[in-house]
Structure formats: structure tokens, C-alpha cells
Write an enzyme that holds these catalytic residues in place. Structure first.
Site, PDB file in Angstrom:
ATOM      1  N   LYS A   1      -2.610   6.740   1.553  1.00 10.58           N
ATOM      2  CA  LYS A   1      -2.577   7.021   3.213  1.00 10.58           C
ATOM      3  C   LYS A   1      -1.819   8.268   3.107  1.00 10.58           C
ATOM      4  O   LYS A   1      -0.796   8.260   3.898  1.00 10.58           O
ATOM      5  CB  LYS A   1      -2.200   5.815   3.842  1.00 10.58           C
ATOM      6  CG  LYS A   1      -2.811   5.955   5.382  1.00 10.58           C
ATOM      7  CD  LYS A   1      -2.374   4.316   5.964  1.00 10.58           C
ATOM      8  CE  LYS A   1      -2.739   4.546   7.399  1.00 10.58           C
ATOM      9  NZ  LYS A   1      -3.956   4.694   7.805  1.00 10.58           N
TER      10      LYS A   1
ATOM     11  N   GLU B   1     -16.357   6.741   4.578  1.00 15.52           N
ATOM     12  CA  GLU B   1     -15.644   6.066   5.670  1.00 15.52           C
ATOM     13  C   GLU B   1     -15.731   6.782   6.862  1.00 15.52           C
ATOM     14  O   GLU B   1     -16.091   8.164   6.819  1.00 15.52           O
ATOM     15  CB  GLU B   1     -14.110   5.927   5.371  1.00 15.52           C
ATOM     16  CG  GLU B   1     -13.258   6.556   4.999  1.00 15.52           C
ATOM     17  CD  GLU B   1     -11.877   6.304   4.862  1.00 15.52           C
ATOM     18  OE1 GLU B   1     -11.117   6.170   5.721  1.00 15.52           O
ATOM     19  OE2 GLU B   1     -11.684   5.802   3.551  1.00 15.52           O
TER      20      GLU B   1
ATOM     21  N   ARG C   1       0.722  -1.287  -0.087  1.00 11.89           N
ATOM     22  CA  ARG C   1      -0.019   0.238   0.072  1.00 11.89           C
ATOM     23  C   ARG C   1       0.678   1.119   0.054  1.00 11.89           C
ATOM     24  O   ARG C   1       0.454   2.376  -0.870  1.00 11.89           O
ATOM     25  CB  ARG C   1      -0.968   0.048   1.187  1.00 11.89           C
ATOM     26  CG  ARG C   1      -2.073   1.068   1.141  1.00 11.89           C
ATOM     27  CD  ARG C   1      -3.074   0.884   2.176  1.00 11.89           C
ATOM     28  NE  ARG C   1      -2.280   0.967   3.650  1.00 11.89           N
ATOM     29  CZ  ARG C   1      -3.496   0.802   4.568  1.00 11.89           C
ATOM     30  NH1 ARG C   1      -4.790   0.606   4.546  1.00 11.89           N
ATOM     31  NH2 ARG C   1      -2.738   1.005   5.775  1.00 11.89           N
TER      32      ARG C   1
END
Length: 411
Positions: free
Chosen positions: A257, A293, A155
Site C-alpha cells: 500500500k 483490481e 500489512r
């Protein structure tokens, strides 16, 4: 301690230019770290840390350094039964650097502390940075387990491509995590008392005045022992659906992220907490009716034997706990769908829960939307939330057979 495979090619103890010398205490700390007698340094390197009188030595060849690495063995004085989710300064951090257009090579373990950085660094001026989060658990037999660290490494690579940064390879990432955890082993909570939270950072540390990728990059890992993320623990949390502010937009960076994604939620989150809510649930920024989210968690709804979660489409972070819960739920016989989930479906659900590295699984007790409050269940944690939480944490802690092959043993 069988650490040769873990530390091999992972760290090189070299210069310590990132450590700050801004206080006498810090200078004393460094002077105890770097022996004045160079011959002695070549044969034995011991880290003399605050409140530490004993250490264990790791063979130099096993860790790929010029001299043996000594890891403190004295037990830390922490109240493990009342461990919250906050920073506790540990012994070591890991640092690795590279220039733009090049690849990361060898890193180093250095004492945990402040870093020096140019005011014109890309991370400070243009937010060019990513972070990851994962945990290490201590088992009843004294082993240490990581949970799917290669997923975090992958990721980070994907996020780095979006943010125009070089990234460590998956193997470099995992080896660096292993080295950092083992160097801070005494800070891992006892079994059942918490975990060692691991925070890898990738940032543009080189100076750049005009808007452009930074010329230099730093990969850094630090760790901290933690307990529950929400003060409620595994008790239900109360969420407020945010209808005005948005976490991400199509074509943006919501699916990686990057650090800016988290600063952007602080205003809405702070306002919600001031009203007594635990956190905020965000909607899509186009139609404002589909769930995205929570500030730092993915969301799931349960209806009968069916579990639904918003599909990954560029505005939602592909959570590793999310991915794992989907597999665990299917293995337990649930039907799981990744699809657009409306607010109406949320309000009609039998049960709602969040997932994330920090929270693992957090049951939702109520949702408030446009002034209307909907509660779920009447006696605490929902059955499905409890079942999935137990199933996943037993794997993470080594209490269940890992037929998924997700855990990595460090000993």
C-alpha cells in the site's frame, strides 16, 4: 471511561516540532495547547480546542504521560445524515518517529494540524511512504469497535520491508490506533450513520538528496468521520475496463500500500469519471486479459453458488476487507476461489462486486469493455452483494455475534 489498558505505553506528550506555526491562528492554537504556567502543566493538561468548552480528563498513569490528558466531550455539530467521504478536521493526531537502523519507541498525541517537513524529505522526492485505512464504529450500547486492526499493522510491516523503511510493531500500531480513536471519540458518527475513518501513514520524513532510504521516519495517524465512499452508496456502480494504462506490473509495488500506486491511477480514473463511469477496472499488464483490481478496491465475480476473485500474486493489494469477505462468504455456504479471472468470465458473471475498507462492499451495475456494456441484475443491489454486505457490516458494527474474533472493543 475504562481506558487504562488502551492508552498504556501508547502515547507520550512531548515536543511538538511537527506542528506548523505558519499563521497567527495556528500560533494561538498552540499557545492554548501549551500552558505558560509550568507547575500547572505538570499537574493538569487540558486541550482547549475550537468550539469546545468542556472536556473529560484521563488519568496520567493510565496513558503513560507526565500529566492528565483531557479529551473534549462537547458534541460536534455535523449533519450525520448527509455525511460524505471527505476530510473533516478532528481534534488530535498521533506521531511517532525513529531514525534509520533504529526502532520506533514512544509516540505522542498532538492537536491535528499541518506538519513541517524538509523539502528534501524522502517522501517528497522519492515517494518513500505507505498508508493504511481502517474504521472505528460506535455501537448502540456506547462502545467503540475496531475491525481487525492487527491485519493493518501486519500489512504495514510487509509494505515497509518492500519500501526499505522501519515500521512500528503490530502492538505499537494497534495501541496507537486505539489512542487516536479514543482521543477523537466525539467525532465517531452515531450507530448507523457512518464510521470514523482511520488513516495511518508511514513516511520517509528525513532529508536525502541522492537516491537512498531516508535517514528518519515518521509514523502518523489522523482520523475523519465518513459516510459512503461512492456517491451511489450501496447502489450499483458502473465500471470501465482500462485496456491501455496499468496499475501495477510483476515485480513492482502493486502488492503493497505505497502512495505511488494511487497517484498512478488518477489519470485513467479521471478520464473514466468524465465519461460518467464510477471508476476503472484494471487488467494485468502482461496478457491484458486477467482482472486485477479497481483503483482502490478488490473485485469479485459471482456465478451460481461460486464466487471468484483474482489471486494475490504481487500485483494486487491483499485487501483486509477482501480477506474477510472470503471467510464470510464461505461461512454462508458459498464456494470461493482465488484464481486468475478473465475478462470473459467477468462479462459472463451473474453478479459483480468490489470490496475495500472505504466501500466495504460495492455492487457493480455494469461493466464496459471495448465499447461493449454488460449489465448485472435489473433491480438494484444483487442478492449476494447485499447478503455479504449485511453479514460483514453487522460484524463491524457489533450487531452480530463475532465468532470470528475480528472486532476489538475499546471500552
Amino acid at each position: 471511561m475504562e481506558t487504562a489498558a488502551v492508552f498504556s505505553n501508547a502515547v507520550t506528550l512531548a515536543g511538538r516540532s511537527l506542528l506548523s506555526d505558519t499563521s497567527n491562528a495556528r500560533r494561538l492554537y498552540r499557545s492554548s495547547f501549551i500552558p505558560h504556567n509550568n507547575n500547572k502543566f505538570q499537574s493538569q493538561l487540558r486541550f482547549n480546542l475550537p468550539n469546545t468548552s468542556t472536556s473529560s480528563t484521563i488519568n496520567a498513569q493510565a496513558v503513560g504521560v507526565d500529566s492528565p490528558l483531557s479529551v473534549p466531550s462537547k458534541t460536534v455539530d455535523l449533519d450525520w445524515d448527509n455525511l460524505g467521504f471527505g476530510l473533516v478536521n478532528t481534534d488530535y493526531m498521533y506521531i511517532m518517529k525513529c531514525s534509520i537502523g533504529e526502532s520506533f519507541s514512544k509516540g505522542e498525541l498532538v492537536p491535528f494540524g499541518n506538519i513541517e517537513i524538509n523539502p528534501a524529505a524522502g517522501v517528497l522526492n522519492y515517494g518513500q511512504a505507505l498508508f493504511e485505512g481502517l474504521k472505528a464504529y460506535k455501537t448502540e450500547d456506547g462502545n467503540i469497535l475496531l475491525f481487525r486492526p492487527e491485519e493493518n499493522g501486519t500489512r504495514m510491516i510487509n509494505g515497509a520491508e518492500r519500501m526499505c523503511m522501519p515500521a512500528p510493531s503490530v502492538d505499537q500500531f494497534v495501541q496507537a490506533v486505539k489512542a487516536t480513536v479514543l482521543a477523537n471519540e466525539r467525532w465517531i458518527p452515531p450507530p448507523g450513520k457512518g464510521s470514523l475513518y482511520i488513516r495511518p501513514l508511514l513516511m520517509g520524513s528525513g532529508s536525502v538528496l541522492g537516491l537512498a532510504p531516508a535517514p528518519e521516519y515518521t509514523f502518523l495517524i489522523y482520523v475523519s468521520p465518513v459516510g459512503n465512499y461512492f456517491k451511489e452508496g450501496l447502489s450499483p456502480i458502473n465500471l470501465l475496463v482500462e485496456t491501455e494504462m496499468h496499475r501495477a506490473t510483476p515485480g513492482g509495488t502493486g502488492g503493497v500500500k505505497t502512495i505511488g500506486n494511487y497517484a498512478a491511477v488518477l489519470k485513467a480514473q479521471g478520464a473514466a469519471k468524465a465519461k460518467g463511469y464510477s471508476d476503472v477496472l484494471y487488467l494485468d499488464s502482461v496478457e491484458k486479459k486477467y482482472l486485477e483490481e479497481v483503483s482502490s478496491c478488490n473485485i469479485f465475480i459471482v456465478k451460481g453458488n461460486t464466487i471468484s476473485t483474482p489471486d494475490i500474486k504481487g500485483t494486487i493489494l491483499p485487501g483486509i476487507t477482501r480477506k474477510s469477505i472470503i471467510d464470510v462468504a464461505r461461512d454462508q455456504g458459498f464456494q470461493v476461489f482465488e484464481k486468475p479471472v478473465t475478462v470473459d468470465a467477468l462479462l459472463d458473471a451473474d453478479e459483480v462486486f468490489c470490496t475495500g475498507t472505504a466501500v466495504v462492499v460495492s455492487p457493480v451495475g455494469s461493466i464496459t469493455y471495448l465499447g461493449k456494456r454488460v449489465t448485472y441484475g435489473s433491480s438494484g443491489v444483487g442478492v449476494v452483494s447485499q447478503q455479504l454486505y449485511s453479514g460483514l457490516t453487522r460484524l463491524q458494527m457489533g450487531l452480530a455475534d463475532d465468532k470470528m474474533g475480528w472486532t476489538v472493543k475499546l471500552k
